[in-house]
Design a protein around this motif. Sequence first.
Motif, PDB file in Angstrom:
ATOM      1  N   GLY A   1       0.845  -1.164  -0.117  1.00 60.09           N
ATOM      2  CA  GLY A   1       0.009   0.044  -0.050  1.00 60.09           C
ATOM      3  C   GLY A   1       0.893   1.357   0.095  1.00 60.09           C
ATOM      4  N   CYS A   2       0.311   2.423  -0.439  1.00 58.13           N
ATOM      5  CA  CYS A   2       1.081   3.551  -0.772  1.00 58.13           C
ATOM      6  C   CYS A   2       0.287   4.665  -0.478  1.00 58.13           C
ATOM      7  CB  CYS A   2       1.695   3.656  -2.161  1.00 58.13           C
ATOM      8  SG  CYS A   2       2.859   5.024  -2.445  1.00 58.13           S
ATOM      9  N   VAL A   3       1.126   5.693   0.211  1.00 59.40           N
ATOM     10  CA  VAL A   3       0.307   6.907   0.411  1.00 59.40           C
ATOM     11  C   VAL A   3       1.331   8.230  -0.086  1.00 59.40           C
ATOM     12  CG1 VAL A   3      -0.553   8.537   1.987  1.00 59.40           C
ATOM     13  CG2 VAL A   3      -1.015   6.332   2.446  1.00 59.40           C
ATOM     14  N   VAL A   4       0.757   9.149  -0.927  1.00 59.41           N
ATOM     15  CA  VAL A   4       1.708  10.299  -1.621  1.00 59.41           C
ATOM     16  C   VAL A   4       0.954  11.666  -0.900  1.00 59.41           C
ATOM     17  CG1 VAL A   4       2.018  11.645  -3.557  1.00 59.41           C
ATOM     18  CG2 VAL A   4       2.178   9.108  -3.619  1.00 59.41           C
ATOM     19  N   LEU A   5       1.942  12.215  -0.408  1.00 56.98           N
ATOM     20  CA  LEU A   5       1.758  13.635  -0.124  1.00 56.98           C
ATOM     21  C   LEU A   5       2.058  14.521  -0.771  1.00 56.98           C
ATOM     22  CD1 LEU A   5       2.803  13.113   3.887  1.00 56.98           C
ATOM     23  CD2 LEU A   5       0.584  12.540   3.010  1.00 56.98           C
TER      24      LEU A   5
ATOM     25  N   GLY B   1      -2.501  11.484  -2.821  1.00 59.80           N
ATOM     26  CA  GLY B   1      -2.911  10.070  -3.614  1.00 59.80           C
ATOM     27  C   GLY B   1      -2.743   8.664  -2.796  1.00 59.80           C
ATOM     28  N   LEU B   2      -3.691   7.807  -2.829  1.00 60.55           N
ATOM     29  CA  LEU B   2      -3.608   6.431  -2.316  1.00 60.55           C
ATOM     30  C   LEU B   2      -3.393   5.446  -3.592  1.00 60.55           C
ATOM     31  CD1 LEU B   2      -6.411   7.025   0.220  1.00 60.55           C
ATOM     32  CD2 LEU B   2      -4.247   7.416   0.572  1.00 60.55           C
ATOM     33  N   GLY B   3      -2.833   4.316  -3.066  1.00 60.10           N
ATOM     34  CA  GLY B   3      -2.750   3.184  -4.166  1.00 60.10           C
ATOM     35  C   GLY B   3      -2.387   2.001  -3.335  1.00 60.10           C
TER      36      GLY B   3
ATOM     37  N   HIS C   1       2.247  -1.400  -9.712  1.00 58.79           N
ATOM     38  CA  HIS C   1       2.460  -1.495  -8.203  1.00 58.79           C
ATOM     39  C   HIS C   1       1.846  -0.283  -7.427  1.00 58.79           C
ATOM     40  CE1 HIS C   1       6.383  -3.997  -8.771  1.00 58.79           C
ATOM     41  NE2 HIS C   1       5.280  -4.746  -9.183  1.00 58.79           N
ATOM     42  N   ALA C   2       1.909  -0.424  -6.269  1.00 56.22           N
ATOM     43  CA  ALA C   2       1.111   0.561  -5.368  1.00 56.22           C
ATOM     44  C   ALA C   2       1.445   2.174  -5.541  1.00 56.22           C
ATOM     45  CB  ALA C   2       1.189   0.187  -3.873  1.00 56.22           C
ATOM     46  N   GLU C   3       3.074   2.055  -5.528  1.00 58.57           N
ATOM     47  CA  GLU C   3       3.388   3.421  -5.926  1.00 58.57           C
ATOM     48  C   GLU C   3       2.903   4.155  -7.135  1.00 58.57           C
ATOM     49  OE1 GLU C   3       4.936   0.578  -5.315  1.00 58.57           O
ATOM     50  OE2 GLU C   3       6.933   0.813  -4.503  1.00 58.57           O
ATOM     51  N   ILE C   4       2.842   3.128  -8.168  1.00 56.08           N
ATOM     52  CA  ILE C   4       2.345   3.742  -9.364  1.00 56.08           C
ATOM     53  C   ILE C   4       0.930   4.371  -9.438  1.00 56.08           C
ATOM     54  CG2 ILE C   4       2.047   3.207 -11.933  1.00 56.08           C
ATOM     55  CD1 ILE C   4       4.665   3.207 -10.879  1.00 56.08           C
ATOM     56  N   GLU C   5       0.036   3.462  -8.698  1.00 55.94           N
ATOM     57  CA  GLU C   5      -1.521   3.995  -8.569  1.00 55.94           C
ATOM     58  C   GLU C   5      -1.276   5.269  -7.685  1.00 55.94           C
ATOM     59  OE1 GLU C   5      -4.279   1.860  -6.577  1.00 55.94           O
ATOM     60  OE2 GLU C   5      -4.493   0.590  -8.489  1.00 55.94           O
ATOM     61  N   ALA C   6      -0.575   5.193  -6.736  1.00 55.35           N
ATOM     62  CA  ALA C   6      -0.809   6.426  -5.781  1.00 55.35           C
ATOM     63  C   ALA C   6      -0.433   7.656  -6.581  1.00 55.35           C
ATOM     64  CB  ALA C   6      -0.145   6.078  -4.420  1.00 55.35           C
ATOM     65  N   LEU C   7       0.801   7.471  -7.271  1.00 55.95           N
ATOM     66  CA  LEU C   7       1.577   8.549  -8.146  1.00 55.95           C
ATOM     67  C   LEU C   7       0.609   9.151  -9.244  1.00 55.95           C
ATOM     68  CD1 LEU C   7       5.273   7.536  -8.232  1.00 55.95           C
ATOM     69  CD2 LEU C   7       4.368   9.359  -6.994  1.00 55.95           C
TER      70      LEU C   7
END
Length: 380
Positions: free
Chosen positions: A34-38, A46-48, A57-63
Amino acid sequence: MTVDRDDRDAELLRMAVRLALRGHGLVEPNPMVGCVVLDASGRIAGLGHHRRVGGPHAEIEALAAAGERARGGSLLVTLEPCNHQGRTGPCTEAILDSGIARMVYGEPDPNPVAGGGARRLADAGLEVVKRDDLEEVRRLNRPFMHRIRTGRPWVVAKWAQTLDGKITGGAGDGRWISSGLSRRLVHRERGCCDAILTGIGTVLVDDPLLNVRDVPSRRTPLRVVVDARLQIPLSSKLVATAASQPTLVVCDSEVRRSDADLAAQLEARGVTLLDLPATGGELPLRTLCERLSADFGVARVLVEAGARLLGRLFRNGLVDEAWVFVAPRVAGGDSGMPAVAGATEGGLVESLGLRLESIRRRGDDLVLGYGVPSDAGTRP
Ligand SMILES: NC(=O)c1ccc[n+]([C@@H]2O[C@H](COP(=O)([O-])OP(=O)(O)OC[C@H]3O[C@@H](n4cnc5c(N)ncnc54)[C@H](OP(=O)(O)O)[C@@H]3O)[C@@H](O)[C@H]2O)c1
């Protein structure tokens, strides 16, 4: 009130763990991530999470969700971003392209091919923080780490017991011990795991189907029966449905040779046979686990067996997690079977290596979750 940055990181990583868990049953044998972008001012942009094997991957979704707001911001992710071209591109490059200034991650990626992401980002000038002190993060991917380290799947032993610790009501009493709500939870878990393991004792008494019922299924588990002497009846529900649901019967190599006709009849009905050399009638359960992982791609096993197989699994140090459903019933007197037989040499024992990790309620049942502590990483 100001929030300490370490506390805020921990809070956001726990949020990322909750996001990651949405992928349970869909992403394995990959890790759940799981990933959270601030944004630059610390607001969530962004969340992913990793949604399925082979998916982004989670990072790509959140970005992607954050877009331009990621520039100058932070990215918090439960697992070190990958640094290699797999089915998807390297996450490190996407992070660099996004303009993220700070990256916080939970666990290092143990995969030598994908690893090195943190170093790559630090070398590129990002502030990189490792937060491997959070229990929630470590628990999230214990099964993934365990399989990489040991070559065995994560084994969850599940049983339902009465208040007096019995898993059966007594001879001929085939009534359910746990509530309908508890059984629903078990069916959900069945639909998220790769294999359900049971012993021939349970097959002969209960004639179970071991399929997923009344809940959506995320994967179809392989049904595995430990049956050294090939006693499984051709008329059993498991054999009768073997053509439509994968079924593996594990027997002694010697028995397979001497009962070649029976073996052939089982195979003709769709059963896969795995023979292993038994010693004194006992099949090597550790080898079985290794074979399940290596030959059948099994990353997570749910054990739904009686006392004897459960006992042997505990005795061999193969149980990684236990779910104990305690129902408000009593078997009474000497009737019923104790939950775990012969797990130890006798006496009161704490050496099973499990710690209480969760207490849930399902109707009138208690669901006790025990696990191998994440600091027990050296267990063989
Ligand atoms: N309440 C619950 O959650 C729950 C769940 C499942 C089953 N049950 C109940 O449990 C009862 C059955 O108990 P059980 O202990 O007979 O069933 P079991 O544990 O499912 O199966 C026992 C059988 O498996 C064999 N076995 C186990 N490990 C082996 C190994 N390493 N190599 C070769 N054989 C191995 C045992 O052989 P040995 O004879 O050599 O030991 C025995 O024949 C049933 O009444 C069922 O309803 C309750």
